[in-house]
Motif scaffolding. Sequence first.
Motif, PDB file in Angstrom:
ATOM      1  N   MET A   1       0.830  -1.205   0.000  1.00  0.00           N
ATOM      2  CA  MET A   1       0.000   0.000   0.000  1.00  0.00           C
ATOM      3  C   MET A   1       0.861   1.249   0.000  1.00  0.00           C
ATOM      4  SD  MET A   1      -2.947  -1.053   2.798  1.00  0.00           S
ATOM      5  CE  MET A   1      -3.738   0.555   2.735  1.00  0.00           C
ATOM      6  N   THR A   2       0.450   2.249  -0.726  1.00  0.00           N
ATOM      7  CA  THR A   2       1.161   3.512  -0.760  1.00  0.00           C
ATOM      8  C   THR A   2       0.710   4.389   0.408  1.00  0.00           C
ATOM      9  OG1 THR A   2      -0.528   4.587  -2.104  1.00  0.00           O
ATOM     10  CG2 THR A   2       1.209   3.380  -3.280  1.00  0.00           C
ATOM     11  N   VAL A   3       1.410   5.503   0.599  1.00  0.00           N
ATOM     12  CA  VAL A   3       1.000   6.453   1.628  1.00  0.00           C
ATOM     13  C   VAL A   3      -0.417   6.952   1.339  1.00  0.00           C
ATOM     14  CG1 VAL A   3       1.464   8.738   2.606  1.00  0.00           C
ATOM     15  CG2 VAL A   3       3.346   7.131   2.250  1.00  0.00           C
ATOM     16  N   LEU A   4      -0.713   7.192   0.068  1.00  0.00           N
ATOM     17  CA  LEU A   4      -2.065   7.617  -0.306  1.00  0.00           C
ATOM     18  C   LEU A   4      -3.092   6.569   0.102  1.00  0.00           C
ATOM     19  CD1 LEU A   4      -4.211   9.318  -1.691  1.00  0.00           C
ATOM     20  CD2 LEU A   4      -3.499   8.310  -3.886  1.00  0.00           C
ATOM     21  N   ASP A   5      -2.786   5.293  -0.133  1.00  0.00           N
ATOM     22  CA  ASP A   5      -3.714   4.221   0.257  1.00  0.00           C
ATOM     23  C   ASP A   5      -3.984   4.256   1.763  1.00  0.00           C
ATOM     24  OD1 ASP A   5      -3.922   3.214  -2.346  1.00  0.00           O
ATOM     25  OD2 ASP A   5      -2.177   1.903  -2.088  1.00  0.00           O
ATOM     26  N   HIS A   6      -2.949   4.487   2.538  1.00  0.00           N
ATOM     27  CA  HIS A   6      -3.118   4.556   3.987  1.00  0.00           C
ATOM     28  C   HIS A   6      -3.945   5.778   4.381  1.00  0.00           C
ATOM     29  CE1 HIS A   6      -0.632   1.219   5.496  1.00  0.00           C
ATOM     30  NE2 HIS A   6       0.107   1.405   4.415  1.00  0.00           N
ATOM     31  N   ALA A   7      -3.727   6.896   3.696  1.00  0.00           N
ATOM     32  CA  ALA A   7      -4.519   8.094   3.971  1.00  0.00           C
ATOM     33  C   ALA A   7      -5.993   7.832   3.666  1.00  0.00           C
ATOM     34  CB  ALA A   7      -3.997   9.265   3.143  1.00  0.00           C
ATOM     35  N   LEU A   8      -6.258   7.149   2.544  1.00  0.00           N
ATOM     36  CA  LEU A   8      -7.638   6.828   2.177  1.00  0.00           C
ATOM     37  C   LEU A   8      -8.259   5.842   3.167  1.00  0.00           C
ATOM     38  CD1 LEU A   8      -7.171   6.523  -1.684  1.00  0.00           C
ATOM     39  CD2 LEU A   8      -8.503   8.277  -0.482  1.00  0.00           C
ATOM     40  N   ASP A   9      -7.452   4.923   3.691  1.00  0.00           N
ATOM     41  CA  ASP A   9      -7.961   3.966   4.672  1.00  0.00           C
ATOM     42  C   ASP A   9      -8.394   4.681   5.949  1.00  0.00           C
ATOM     43  OD1 ASP A   9      -8.315   1.152   5.693  1.00  0.00           O
ATOM     44  OD2 ASP A   9      -6.798   1.842   7.115  1.00  0.00           O
ATOM     45  N   LEU A  10      -7.602   5.657   6.389  1.00  0.00           N
ATOM     46  CA  LEU A  10      -7.986   6.435   7.565  1.00  0.00           C
ATOM     47  C   LEU A  10      -9.289   7.186   7.306  1.00  0.00           C
ATOM     48  CD1 LEU A  10      -4.493   7.877   8.593  1.00  0.00           C
ATOM     49  CD2 LEU A  10      -5.799   6.139   9.819  1.00  0.00           C
ATOM     50  N   ALA A  11      -9.400   7.755   6.105  1.00  0.00           N
ATOM     51  CA  ALA A  11     -10.618   8.497   5.757  1.00  0.00           C
ATOM     52  C   ALA A  11     -11.832   7.568   5.711  1.00  0.00           C
ATOM     53  CB  ALA A  11     -10.433   9.195   4.414  1.00  0.00           C
ATOM     54  N   LEU A  12     -11.629   6.339   5.218  1.00  0.00           N
ATOM     55  CA  LEU A  12     -12.712   5.363   5.152  1.00  0.00           C
ATOM     56  C   LEU A  12     -13.259   5.051   6.541  1.00  0.00           C
ATOM     57  CD1 LEU A  12     -14.318   3.466   3.246  1.00  0.00           C
ATOM     58  CD2 LEU A  12     -12.566   1.719   3.696  1.00  0.00           C
ATOM     59  N   ARG A  13     -12.402   5.160   7.542  1.00  0.00           N
ATOM     60  CA  ARG A  13     -12.813   4.888   8.920  1.00  0.00           C
ATOM     61  C   ARG A  13     -13.405   6.141   9.595  1.00  0.00           C
ATOM     62  NH1 ARG A  13      -7.301   1.970  10.833  1.00  0.00           N
ATOM     63  NH2 ARG A  13      -8.429   1.517  12.774  1.00  0.00           N
ATOM     64  N   GLY A  14     -13.532   7.208   8.793  1.00  0.00           N
ATOM     65  CA  GLY A  14     -14.188   8.410   9.288  1.00  0.00           C
ATOM     66  C   GLY A  14     -13.266   9.456   9.868  1.00  0.00           C
ATOM     67  N   TRP A  15     -11.961   9.268   9.699  1.00  0.00           N
ATOM     68  CA  TRP A  15     -10.999  10.200  10.285  1.00  0.00           C
ATOM     69  C   TRP A  15     -10.411  11.101   9.198  1.00  0.00           C
ATOM     70  CZ3 TRP A  15      -8.641   5.204  12.550  1.00  0.00           C
ATOM     71  CH2 TRP A  15      -9.422   4.788  13.642  1.00  0.00           C
ATOM     72  N   PRO A  16     -10.550  12.412   9.309  1.00  0.00           N
ATOM     73  CA  PRO A  16     -10.023  13.323   8.290  1.00  0.00           C
ATOM     74  C   PRO A  16      -8.503  13.380   8.314  1.00  0.00           C
ATOM     75  CG  PRO A  16     -10.835  14.560  10.158  1.00  0.00           C
ATOM     76  CD  PRO A  16     -11.217  13.132  10.407  1.00  0.00           C
ATOM     77  N   VAL A  17      -7.906  13.629   7.163  1.00  0.00           N
ATOM     78  CA  VAL A  17      -6.455  13.747   7.029  1.00  0.00           C
ATOM     79  C   VAL A  17      -6.145  14.956   6.152  1.00  0.00           C
ATOM     80  CG1 VAL A  17      -6.067  11.256   7.280  1.00  0.00           C
ATOM     81  CG2 VAL A  17      -6.401  12.238   4.987  1.00  0.00           C
ATOM     82  N   PHE A  18      -4.866  15.315   6.104  1.00  0.00           N
ATOM     83  CA  PHE A  18      -4.433  16.402   5.230  1.00  0.00           C
ATOM     84  C   PHE A  18      -2.976  16.143   4.824  1.00  0.00           C
ATOM     85  CE2 PHE A  18      -3.397  17.680   9.537  1.00  0.00           C
ATOM     86  CZ  PHE A  18      -2.110  18.193   9.427  1.00  0.00           C
ATOM     87  N   PRO A  19      -2.519  16.743   3.712  1.00  0.00           N
ATOM     88  CA  PRO A  19      -1.130  16.544   3.272  1.00  0.00           C
ATOM     89  C   PRO A  19      -0.187  17.486   4.014  1.00  0.00           C
ATOM     90  CG  PRO A  19      -2.269  17.932   1.696  1.00  0.00           C
ATOM     91  CD  PRO A  19      -3.292  17.550   2.746  1.00  0.00           C
ATOM     92  N   ALA A  20       0.951  16.962   4.467  1.00  0.00           N
ATOM     93  CA  ALA A  20       1.918  17.770   5.201  1.00  0.00           C
ATOM     94  C   ALA A  20       3.289  17.691   4.538  1.00  0.00           C
ATOM     95  CB  ALA A  20       2.002  17.308   6.653  1.00  0.00           C
ATOM     96  N   ASN A  21       4.082  18.724   4.759  1.00  0.00           N
ATOM     97  CA  ASN A  21       5.391  18.873   4.124  1.00  0.00           C
ATOM     98  C   ASN A  21       6.393  17.855   4.665  1.00  0.00           C
ATOM     99  OD1 ASN A  21       7.896  19.852   3.182  1.00  0.00           O
ATOM    100  ND2 ASN A  21       7.150  21.962   3.171  1.00  0.00           N
TER     101      ASN A  21
END
Length: 352
Positions: free
Chosen positions: A1-21
């Motif tokens: 899984m890519t970092v994006l996949d992990h970010a989407l997995d967190l979002a699927l569980r209802g937790w918001p995310v954002f991109p950081a430097n």
Amino acid sequence: MTVLDHALDLALRGWPVFPANPAQKPDPFSKAPHLPKASAPGEKDGGHWLASADPGVIRGWWRRWPRALIGFPTGLRTQCVVIDLDPKDVPVEAMLAALTRFCGRLRYEDPETGEIVEPAFAFTQSGGLHLYFAWPTEAEFAEMERNLQRVGGIFKPTIGSPTDVFRRFLKAGEVGPELAHIDVRGEGGYVIAPPSVMVDGKAYSWAIPRGEILPPLPRRLRGVITGEFLTEAERQSRRAAARSQQRRGSSTEIADRRVKAAVDAAIGRALDMARTAAPGSRNRGVYDAAVWLGRIVRGGFLGRAEAESMLFANLPAGVPPTEPKIKHTISNGLDAPVPAFSPAELGPGRAA
């Protein structure tokens, strides 16, 4: 899984995310949100407040910043509080062991089912640890309020993001250096979630991944964060204040219990003002607290020596009572040319 996949997995569980430097320090934007800043200080219309659980928005962000870290807001939005162990002086293993000893245990055992719930553990890119606990329930906030009323503290119905939370206990010599550099990420804060990777290859990783259920903050740790748990010096100061209150209670000068309550509340607020003064305004915080106590002293409701003792026992973190300047500050505050406290300030029917 890519970092994006992990970010989407967190979002699927209802937790918001954002991109950081992903830049490393000393880059001033290291780990900062790749998003517009807030329109003004205190506004929630920029930075991590723009975190989203919308898959389309998240994919768009990572198309623009494919190497972005996963920014993860803490607090109400994700129902968690994160304890950040930063091993600047001692190994992180020693910090974790000391924190566990202080708390008794970090895990939670359900008294009815016997189920054991462990906090989620994440290794940070710098060798530290993030420990994930559950956001307090309404019952826990009610307990905090009762505890703070009992010790004369100020209740705030939230858990914020204070830094170096054990500094009062370190200053008092009641804990060891292993508990230095422990921060909290609660409402208004954020962490970087695994498996984010910095530009130099250093990565965040799960030791115990976050599940659907997190344990509550251990009571003793929560008490340090909120002020429910006091240092021995603070307890002695409160006991001295209680003895003074008993003496005042038998005095005809404070026959009216409402006046006594007002005096007690003013003393508590003044001591909190001194103790919680932030770096850069510590001297001012102590001075303002001394001015308040000076009014009470001149009103005849508190002895000057007792006021000085209270202030020295409630100095801000990083201000030793031996510092020459602080005694001068306290003296000036107590002697400030302001009116004495008078029961008449409480209005008709409240005077003794």
